[in-house]
Enzyme design. Structure first.
Site, PDB file in Angstrom:
ATOM      1  N   ARG A   1       0.821  -1.214   0.000  1.00 31.73           N
ATOM      2  CA  ARG A   1       0.000   0.000   0.000  1.00 31.73           C
ATOM      3  C   ARG A   1       0.853   1.261   0.000  1.00 31.73           C
ATOM      4  O   ARG A   1       0.385   2.330  -0.378  1.00 31.73           O
ATOM      5  CB  ARG A   1      -0.991  -0.011   1.181  1.00 31.73           C
ATOM      6  CG  ARG A   1      -2.137  -0.990   0.977  1.00 31.73           C
ATOM      7  CD  ARG A   1      -3.124  -0.946   2.128  1.00 31.73           C
ATOM      8  NE  ARG A   1      -2.546  -1.410   3.363  1.00 31.73           N
ATOM      9  CZ  ARG A   1      -2.525  -2.672   3.773  1.00 31.73           C
ATOM     10  NH1 ARG A   1      -3.088  -3.605   3.029  1.00 31.73           N
ATOM     11  NH2 ARG A   1      -1.966  -3.004   4.908  1.00 31.73           N
TER      12      ARG A   1
ATOM     13  N   GLU B   1       3.972  -9.864  15.938  1.00 31.53           N
ATOM     14  CA  GLU B   1       3.347 -10.345  17.168  1.00 31.53           C
ATOM     15  C   GLU B   1       3.660 -11.845  17.345  1.00 31.53           C
ATOM     16  O   GLU B   1       4.026 -12.292  18.419  1.00 31.53           O
ATOM     17  CB  GLU B   1       1.845 -10.098  17.082  1.00 31.53           C
ATOM     18  CG  GLU B   1       1.173 -10.046  18.428  1.00 31.53           C
ATOM     19  CD  GLU B   1      -0.311  -9.768  18.279  1.00 31.53           C
ATOM     20  OE1 GLU B   1      -0.723  -9.252  17.233  1.00 31.53           O
ATOM     21  OE2 GLU B   1      -1.039 -10.101  19.238  1.00 31.53           O
TER      22      GLU B   1
HETATM   23  P1  AMP Z   1       3.648  -1.794  12.002  1.00 30.24           P
HETATM   24  O1  AMP Z   1       4.839  -2.524  11.474  1.00 30.24           O
HETATM   25  O2  AMP Z   1       3.058  -2.422  13.219  1.00 30.24           O
HETATM   26  O3  AMP Z   1       3.887  -0.317  12.171  1.00 30.24           O
HETATM   27  O4  AMP Z   1       2.507  -1.967  10.903  1.00 30.24           O
HETATM   28  C1  AMP Z   1       2.502  -1.200   9.751  1.00 30.24           C
HETATM   29  C2  AMP Z   1       2.174  -2.018   8.527  1.00 30.24           C
HETATM   30  O5  AMP Z   1       1.083  -2.913   8.753  1.00 30.24           O
HETATM   31  C3  AMP Z   1       1.751  -1.101   7.402  1.00 30.24           C
HETATM   32  O6  AMP Z   1       2.343  -1.566   6.197  1.00 30.24           O
HETATM   33  C4  AMP Z   1       0.236  -1.196   7.366  1.00 30.24           C
HETATM   34  O7  AMP Z   1      -0.228  -1.277   6.048  1.00 30.24           O
HETATM   35  C5  AMP Z   1      -0.118  -2.478   8.141  1.00 30.24           C
HETATM   36  N1  AMP Z   1      -1.079  -2.238   9.232  1.00 30.24           N
HETATM   37  C6  AMP Z   1      -0.853  -2.441  10.545  1.00 30.24           C
HETATM   38  N2  AMP Z   1      -1.948  -2.182  11.286  1.00 30.24           N
HETATM   39  C7  AMP Z   1      -2.898  -1.786  10.413  1.00 30.24           C
HETATM   40  C8  AMP Z   1      -4.264  -1.346  10.559  1.00 30.24           C
HETATM   41  N3  AMP Z   1      -4.872  -1.269  11.759  1.00 30.24           N
HETATM   42  N4  AMP Z   1      -4.944  -1.000   9.442  1.00 30.24           N
HETATM   43  C9  AMP Z   1      -4.344  -1.073   8.232  1.00 30.24           C
HETATM   44  N5  AMP Z   1      -3.081  -1.468   8.028  1.00 30.24           N
HETATM   45  C10 AMP Z   1      -2.356  -1.830   9.098  1.00 30.24           C
END
Ligand code: AMP
Length: 177
Positions: free
Chosen positions: A64, A101
Site C-alpha cells: 500500500r 506479534e
Molecule cells: P507496524 O509494522 O506495526 O507499524 O505496521 C505497519 C504495517 O502494517 C503497514 O504496512 C500497514 O499497512 C499495516 N497495518 C498495521 N496495522 C494496520 C491497521 N490497523 N490498518 C491497516 N493497516 C495496518
C-alpha cells in the site's frame, strides 16, 4: 460541494473491524484514495510538507506504500524505490528481518537502489507498532545515505510507533487516529 480538509479525509477512511484477524481495526485507505478530489488533496498536502528538503528518492513499502509513494515521487521530482516482501525483487538484495506479534517477517531492497548522496523519504500507508518502518530504516541505512525522513498517510497514535523510531529520522503523518 464539500470543502476538503483533514477532517473530511479522516472521515473517508473506512474502519473494518476484525480484519485480517479478530481484534484488529483495519484502516481501509481505498475509500479515501478512490475519490479524485481527496486523492489530489492528500498528495498535495504531503508533498508540500517535504518540498525544498532535497528529497531524491521515495522508498515505498509493499504494497500500500506504493500508491501514494509513487505520486509523491512524481510531485517531488524524486525517483521511486520499492521495499518488497521476500523473493519478489529479481536482482541482488539486502534483507532485513523484524519481529511480528507471532514470528518474524523480512523485507528486501535491491543493493543498487540507493547511493550515499541520496536524501530518502520512506513512505508507508500506515504506522502502527513501527516494526515495518524500523526494518525499512535499517535497510536504507546500509546505503549510508545523507538523510532519512519517514512519512505515513495514517498514524495510530495509541500504539506509539513514532516513539520507537530513531530520533535521527523525522516522522510526519497526515492523519492521526
Ligand atoms: P507496524 O509494522 O506495526 O507499524 O505496521 C505497519 C504495517 O502494517 C503497514 O504496512 C500497514 O499497512 C499495516 N497495518 C498495521 N496495522 C494496520 C491497521 N490497523 N490498518 C491497516 N493497516 C495496518
Amino acid at each position: 460541494m464539500t470543502k476538503i480538509n483533514l477532517d473530511v479525509v479522516q472521515a473517508s477512511i473506512r474502519n473494518v473491524p476484525d480484519f485480517p484477524k479478530p481484534g484488529i481495526q483495519f484502516k481501509d485507505i481505498t475509500t479515501a484514495f478512490k475519490k479524485p478530489d481527496l486523492f489530489r488533496f492528500i498528495v498535495e498536502e504531503t508533498a508540500a510538507h517535504y518540498r525544498n528538503l532535497g528529497v531524491t528518492r521515495i522508498v515505498g513499502v509493499e504494497s500500500r506504500g506504493f500508491i501514494l509513494g509513487s505520486a509523491l515521487a512524481y510531485k517531488l521530482g524524486a525517483g521511486f524505490v520499492p521495499v518488497r516482501k521476500p523473493g519478489k525483487l529479481p536482482a541482488k538484495t539486502y534483507k532485513q528481518s523484524y519481529e511480528l506479534e507471532y514470528g518474524t517477517d523480512t523485507l528486501e531492497m535491491h543493493t543498487d537502489a540507493l547511493s550515499p548522496d541520496d536524501v530518502v523519504l520512506i513512505h508507508d500507508d500506515l504506522l502502527a507498532t513501527g516494526g515495518t518502518v524500523g526494518a525499512t530504516i535499517d535497510l536504507v541505512r546500509k546505503f549510508g545515505v545523507k538523510k532519512i525522513f519517514a512519512n505515513f498517510f495514517v498514524e495510530l497514535d495509541l500504539l506509539n510507533g513514532s516513539g520507537k523510531i530513531d530520533e535521527q529520522v523525522p516522522v510526519w503523518s497526515l492523519i492521526h487516529f
